[in-house]
Design a protein around this motif. Sequence first.
Motif, mmCIF file in Angstrom:
data_model
loop_
_atom_site.group_PDB
_atom_site.id
_atom_site.type_symbol
_atom_site.label_atom_id
_atom_site.label_comp_id
_atom_site.label_asym_id
_atom_site.label_seq_id
_atom_site.Cartn_x
_atom_site.Cartn_y
_atom_site.Cartn_z
ATOM 1 N N ASP A 43 5.253 4.846 -13.204
ATOM 2 C CA ASP A 43 6.074 5.886 -13.811
ATOM 3 C C ASP A 43 6.621 5.401 -15.143
ATOM 4 O OD1 ASP A 43 8.143 4.095 -13.214
ATOM 5 O OD2 ASP A 43 8.860 5.239 -11.476
ATOM 6 N N LEU A 44 7.577 6.118 -15.708
ATOM 7 C CA LEU A 44 8.135 5.748 -17.010
ATOM 8 C C LEU A 44 8.853 4.407 -16.981
ATOM 9 C CD1 LEU A 44 9.517 9.213 -18.217
ATOM 10 C CD2 LEU A 44 7.431 8.044 -18.940
ATOM 11 N N HIS A 45 9.207 3.963 -15.776
ATOM 12 C CA HIS A 45 9.860 2.662 -15.625
ATOM 13 C C HIS A 45 8.863 1.565 -15.283
ATOM 14 C CE1 HIS A 45 13.660 4.826 -15.777
ATOM 15 N NE2 HIS A 45 13.210 5.628 -14.839
ATOM 16 N N GLY A 46 7.580 1.885 -15.369
ATOM 17 C CA GLY A 46 6.540 0.901 -15.080
ATOM 18 C C GLY A 46 6.402 0.567 -13.608
ATOM 19 N N LYS A 47 6.837 1.461 -12.742
ATOM 20 C CA LYS A 47 6.933 1.140 -11.315
ATOM 21 C C LYS A 47 6.088 2.058 -10.454
ATOM 22 C CE LYS A 47 10.457 0.466 -7.701
ATOM 23 N NZ LYS A 47 11.920 0.474 -7.415
ATOM 24 N N VAL A 48 5.525 1.482 -9.387
ATOM 25 C CA VAL A 48 4.896 2.256 -8.316
ATOM 26 C C VAL A 48 5.447 1.749 -6.995
ATOM 27 C CG1 VAL A 48 2.750 2.615 -9.606
ATOM 28 C CG2 VAL A 48 2.927 0.697 -8.023
ATOM 29 N N ILE A 49 5.457 2.611 -5.995
ATOM 30 C CA ILE A 49 5.821 2.243 -4.630
ATOM 31 C C ILE A 49 4.692 2.702 -3.722
ATOM 32 C CG2 ILE A 49 7.432 2.560 -2.726
ATOM 33 C CD1 ILE A 49 9.655 2.982 -4.720
ATOM 34 N N LEU A 50 4.141 1.750 -2.974
ATOM 35 C CA LEU A 50 3.014 2.036 -2.095
ATOM 36 C C LEU A 50 3.364 1.690 -0.652
ATOM 37 C CD1 LEU A 50 0.160 0.553 -4.312
ATOM 38 C CD2 LEU A 50 0.614 2.968 -3.920
ATOM 39 N N ASP A 51 2.971 2.547 0.280
ATOM 40 C CA ASP A 51 3.134 2.288 1.705
ATOM 41 C C ASP A 51 1.839 1.681 2.229
ATOM 42 O OD1 ASP A 51 5.592 3.467 1.507
ATOM 43 O OD2 ASP A 51 4.971 5.380 2.370
ATOM 44 N N VAL A 52 1.905 0.420 2.602
ATOM 45 C CA VAL A 52 0.699 -0.281 3.061
ATOM 46 C C VAL A 52 1.011 -1.090 4.306
ATOM 47 C CG1 VAL A 52 -0.349 -0.420 0.761
ATOM 48 C CG2 VAL A 52 1.174 -2.238 1.530
ATOM 49 N N PRO A 53 0.012 -1.300 5.179
ATOM 50 C CA PRO A 53 0.219 -2.161 6.349
ATOM 51 C C PRO A 53 0.452 -3.610 5.920
ATOM 52 C CG PRO A 53 -1.750 -0.791 6.589
ATOM 53 C CD PRO A 53 -1.321 -0.686 5.163
ATOM 54 N N GLU A 54 1.084 -4.357 6.790
ATOM 55 C CA GLU A 54 1.278 -5.780 6.512
ATOM 56 C C GLU A 54 -0.071 -6.469 6.380
ATOM 57 O OE1 GLU A 54 3.638 -7.390 9.618
ATOM 58 O OE2 GLU A 54 5.374 -6.110 9.206
ATOM 59 N N GLY A 55 -0.122 -7.473 5.508
ATOM 60 C CA GLY A 55 -1.363 -8.208 5.342
ATOM 61 C C GLY A 55 -1.517 -8.793 3.955
ATOM 62 N N GLU A 56 -2.696 -9.360 3.708
ATOM 63 C CA GLU A 56 -3.026 -9.959 2.420
ATOM 64 C C GLU A 56 -3.805 -8.936 1.582
ATOM 65 O OE1 GLU A 56 -2.122 -13.057 1.521
ATOM 66 O OE2 GLU A 56 -1.081 -13.342 3.433
ATOM 67 N N TYR A 57 -3.418 -8.835 0.308
ATOM 68 C CA TYR A 57 -4.013 -7.822 -0.564
ATOM 69 C C TYR A 57 -4.441 -8.416 -1.902
ATOM 70 C CZ TYR A 57 -2.344 -4.185 2.578
ATOM 71 O OH TYR A 57 -2.145 -3.390 3.672
ATOM 72 N N VAL A 58 -5.423 -7.773 -2.493
ATOM 73 C CA VAL A 58 -5.777 -8.024 -3.879
ATOM 74 C C VAL A 58 -5.144 -6.909 -4.702
ATOM 75 C CG1 VAL A 58 -7.633 -8.210 -5.570
ATOM 76 C CG2 VAL A 58 -7.937 -9.161 -3.274
ATOM 77 N N LEU A 59 -4.269 -7.295 -5.618
ATOM 78 C CA LEU A 59 -3.580 -6.349 -6.484
ATOM 79 C C LEU A 59 -4.357 -6.223 -7.785
ATOM 80 C CD1 LEU A 59 -1.087 -4.694 -7.487
ATOM 81 C CD2 LEU A 59 -0.042 -6.882 -8.109
ATOM 82 N N LYS A 60 -4.713 -4.980 -8.140
ATOM 83 C CA LYS A 60 -5.447 -4.738 -9.380
ATOM 84 C C LYS A 60 -4.630 -3.836 -10.291
ATOM 85 C CE LYS A 60 -9.941 -5.178 -7.085
ATOM 86 N NZ LYS A 60 -11.203 -4.496 -6.728
ATOM 87 N N VAL A 61 -4.618 -4.193 -11.573
ATOM 88 C CA VAL A 61 -3.854 -3.447 -12.575
ATOM 89 C C VAL A 61 -4.779 -3.146 -13.743
ATOM 90 C CG1 VAL A 61 -1.902 -3.549 -14.160
ATOM 91 C CG2 VAL A 61 -1.693 -4.550 -11.879
ATOM 92 N N TRP A 62 -4.750 -1.876 -14.200
ATOM 93 C CA TRP A 62 -5.641 -1.500 -15.306
ATOM 94 C C TRP A 62 -5.049 -0.366 -16.129
ATOM 95 C CZ3 TRP A 62 -7.981 3.134 -16.604
ATOM 96 C CH2 TRP A 62 -8.881 3.069 -17.682
ATOM 97 N N ASN A 63 -5.358 -0.389 -17.422
ATOM 98 C CA ASN A 63 -5.001 0.690 -18.329
ATOM 99 C C ASN A 63 -5.945 0.632 -19.527
ATOM 100 O OD1 ASN A 63 -3.244 1.757 -20.834
ATOM 101 N ND2 ASN A 63 -2.472 2.730 -18.973
ATOM 102 N N PRO A 64 -6.350 1.770 -20.104
ATOM 103 C CA PRO A 64 -7.262 1.737 -21.252
ATOM 104 C C PRO A 64 -6.661 1.091 -22.495
ATOM 105 C CG PRO A 64 -6.474 3.969 -20.852
ATOM 106 C CD PRO A 64 -6.080 3.144 -19.671
#
Length: 202
Positions: free
Chosen positions: A134-155
């Motif tokens: 959002d305008l504050h650079g933030k997202v909130i995601l509901d995900v199960p517990e565990g290990e994740y690969v976080l990916k970030v992208w923008n043109p």
Amino acid sequence: MSSSVFSKETSIIVLSKDDIAVANVVVTLTPKVEKEYTAPEELAIMDQVDTQFLPHILIVQQDSRVIFPNSDSIKHHVYSFSTAKTFELQLYKDLRAEPLLFSNTGIVELGCNIHDWMLGYIFVADTPYFAKTDLHGKVILDVPEGEYVLKVWNPRFQEKEEVLTLNMTVPKEGSMIVKLNNDLLPDLSDYEQSADEFSDYE
């Protein structure tokens, strides 16, 4: 943090190298333990409004179908030569094009053969856990517990195909701040052009 199977407050904040919040950034969380997901039944929409793609960036889960309506009163000729999806929608006006299947993950860059300034993106994710900051650079995601690969992208990344990849544990790291190392390219997504100048294409 709750011991529930789901973490309700898994937040990611994306900051520029100058600590400024960056909006409209794609953020995805992919479980390290490979899982199979059901293809979404609902159609995703990439519209054309005021000779712009709307939204500028669309995120879809792999194997989603995307519809390309034309809300303008002029013709468009949408295409992509991207590795993840190559296609071409012939010139049309007030016609409903058939949905396109996006089965390969990656970044799909969109253009219009008639209106050169039109530029849009479809990010095809290998996970159902995704959002745009959002305008504050933030997202909130509901995900199960565990290990994740976080990916970030923008043109606006210096290398348009570059995807920033990090590791994240939920709920141990219920929140994370991602700081970009490089300067961002200028934001051209707000560029507008009057369709009245192109009435000859009606």
